[in-house]
Design a protein around this motif. Structure first.
Motif, short mmCIF file in Angstrom:
data_model
loop_
_atom_site.label_atom_id
_atom_site.label_comp_id
_atom_site.label_asym_id
_atom_site.label_seq_id
_atom_site.Cartn_x
_atom_site.Cartn_y
_atom_site.Cartn_z
N GLN A 58 16.35 6.02 8.12
CA GLN A 58 17.65 5.56 7.08
C GLN A 58 16.00 5.87 6.15
OE1 GLN A 58 18.01 1.06 6.77
NE2 GLN A 58 18.76 1.09 4.78
N CYS A 59 14.86 6.02 5.95
CA CYS A 59 13.81 5.58 5.06
C CYS A 59 13.70 7.32 4.93
CB CYS A 59 13.34 4.18 5.54
SG CYS A 59 13.86 3.13 4.55
N ALA B 2 8.03 3.06 8.79
CA ALA B 2 8.67 3.33 8.27
C ALA B 2 9.23 2.52 6.95
CB ALA B 2 9.78 1.95 9.00
N ARG B 3 8.27 1.40 6.73
CA ARG B 3 8.27 1.24 5.27
C ARG B 3 7.53 2.50 4.16
NH1 ARG B 3 8.67 -4.72 3.97
NH2 ARG B 3 7.14 -3.68 2.95
N THR B 4 6.27 3.13 4.76
CA THR B 4 6.32 3.49 4.05
C THR B 4 6.98 4.86 2.62
OG1 THR B 4 4.47 4.48 5.56
CG2 THR B 4 4.62 5.82 3.63
N ALA C 138 5.47 9.88 7.66
CA ALA C 138 5.61 8.90 8.54
C ALA C 138 6.27 8.85 10.03
CB ALA C 138 5.90 8.08 7.69
N PHE C 139 7.55 9.34 9.90
CA PHE C 139 8.68 9.64 10.57
C PHE C 139 7.50 10.12 11.95
CE2 PHE C 139 11.90 11.45 13.01
CZ PHE C 139 12.85 10.23 13.29
N HIS D 281 1.65 -1.14 -0.20
CA HIS D 281 -0.06 -0.05 -0.04
C HIS D 281 0.62 1.82 -0.37
CE1 HIS D 281 -3.32 2.74 0.94
NE2 HIS D 281 -3.75 1.87 0.89
N PRO D 282 1.16 1.87 -0.52
CA PRO D 282 1.92 3.29 -1.26
C PRO D 282 1.44 4.36 0.10
CG PRO D 282 -0.23 3.78 -2.32
CD PRO D 282 -0.81 2.12 -2.06
#
Length: 124
Positions: free
Chosen positions: A93-94, A50-52, A62-63, A16-17
């Motif tokens: 990281q992301c 984190a995976r967003t 997201a962060f 999911h985006p």
């Protein structure tokens, strides 16, 4: 709690985006239903955030959700565990820029050391 955690895990593993928004909806629904999140809930939620992927605004949102979840888990009397810190650092990281966000990164590093989790990050 288990059912909500499973749904959060499914979101975390989805493509999911804007999974951070879906995860936020589940966490909000959980709390409105009177179900108390546990450390697994928060870790899974932070992992989804984190995976967003997406543009800078999406990643920053997201962060910010990761930081809010971290503050909330502490406010609820929970202690970060060996899964909490990797989720937080994966979000760094992301979603963060090493130069522009160095003060945030340094603050998180200080918290990691304060909680005695530095070795967990290095050796797990």
């Amino acid at each position: 709690t288990t059912t909500f955690n499973v749904v959060l895990k499914a979101i975390r593993h989805s493509s999911h985006p804007v999974m951070h928004l879906k995860a936020e909806q589940v966490l909000d629904c959980m709390k409105k239903s009177g179900v108390k999140p546990n450390i697994i809930t928060y870790n899974t939620f932070m992992g989804a955030c984190a995976r967003t992927e997406g543009n800078e605004q999406t990643r920053r949102r997201a962060f910010s959700l990761v930081l809010a979840a971290f503050a909330e888990l502490q406010a609820n009397g929970l202690r970060p565990d060996v899964y909490t810190w990797p989720a937080i650092w994966q979000a760094c990281q992301c979603h963060l820029d090493i130069e522009a966000d160095l003060p945030k990164i340094n603050s998180l590093f200080d918290l990691t050391v304060k909680f005695g989790a530095f070795n967990e990050l290095l050796f797990n």
